[in-house]
Design a protein around this motif. Structure first.
Motif, mmCIF file in Angstrom:
data_model
loop_
_atom_site.group_PDB
_atom_site.id
_atom_site.type_symbol
_atom_site.label_atom_id
_atom_site.label_comp_id
_atom_site.label_asym_id
_atom_site.label_seq_id
_atom_site.Cartn_x
_atom_site.Cartn_y
_atom_site.Cartn_z
ATOM 1 N N UNK A 92 0.845 -1.723 0.029
ATOM 2 C CA UNK A 92 0.236 -0.142 0.002
ATOM 3 C C UNK A 92 0.893 1.352 0.416
ATOM 4 N N UNK A 93 0.243 2.450 -0.809
ATOM 5 C CA UNK A 93 0.976 3.781 -0.578
ATOM 6 C C UNK A 93 0.407 3.810 0.857
ATOM 7 N N UNK A 94 1.633 5.338 0.611
ATOM 8 C CA UNK A 94 2.127 5.314 2.924
ATOM 9 C C UNK A 94 1.617 7.268 2.208
ATOM 10 N N UNK A 95 0.842 7.843 1.604
ATOM 11 C CA UNK A 95 0.384 9.751 1.316
ATOM 12 C C UNK A 95 -0.289 9.920 2.476
ATOM 13 N N UNK A 96 -1.286 9.130 3.189
ATOM 14 C CA UNK A 96 -1.861 9.210 4.060
ATOM 15 C C UNK A 96 -1.640 10.674 5.195
ATOM 16 N N UNK A 97 0.321 9.891 5.327
ATOM 17 C CA UNK A 97 1.012 11.119 6.704
ATOM 18 C C UNK A 97 2.352 10.930 5.971
ATOM 19 N N UNK A 98 2.795 11.163 4.840
ATOM 20 C CA UNK A 98 3.328 11.801 3.969
ATOM 21 C C UNK A 98 3.982 13.278 4.195
ATOM 22 N N UNK A 99 3.445 13.760 4.239
ATOM 23 C CA UNK A 99 3.994 15.477 4.547
ATOM 24 C C UNK A 99 4.210 16.169 6.428
ATOM 25 N N UNK A 100 3.847 14.772 6.952
ATOM 26 C CA UNK A 100 3.760 15.023 8.771
ATOM 27 C C UNK A 100 4.542 14.087 8.850
ATOM 28 N N UNK A 101 5.594 13.480 8.343
ATOM 29 C CA UNK A 101 6.408 12.426 8.950
ATOM 30 C C UNK A 101 7.895 12.880 9.150
ATOM 31 N N UNK A 102 8.383 13.016 10.338
ATOM 32 C CA UNK A 102 10.156 13.483 9.828
ATOM 33 C C UNK A 102 10.668 12.902 9.476
#
Length: 92
Positions: free
Chosen positions: A60-70
């Motif tokens: 699966x893709x991990x787009x949902x947390x892409x912008x917020x995870x360091x």
């Protein structure tokens, strides 16, 4: 905030109605999509090179947390730095 699971970066190849085809280390994978992911990828498909975060199990893709995870931001910065160098270790 929940920590992002281990991931890899995949090259976006083709968008289909139910899945996206990506390339990871010269191998193609079809990954199922959620409706929201499909809408986002429709916008991105015209870009010349798009890298997508994919779970290590390639399910699966991990787009949902892409912008917020360091961790993701660090990985992307490392990848961009490697892509800018004259020698790449991809596939070695």
């Amino acid at each position: 905030m929940r920590r992002l699971e281990a991931f890899t970066l995949a090259t976006f190849l083709e968008l289909h109605s139910t899945h996206v085809t990506v390339m990871i280390h010269q191998a193609r994978y079809d990954i199922p999509l959620l409706q929201e992911e499909h809408a986002l990828l429709q916008l991105l498909q015209e870009e010349p090179l798009v890298l997508l975060p994919v779970s290590r199990d390639r399910r699966h893709l991990l787009l949902d947390r892409l912008a917020t995870d360091p961790m993701v931001l660090e990985e992307l910065n490392d990848f961009e730095g490697a892509a800018d160098s004259s020698v790449s270790s991809e596939g070695v």
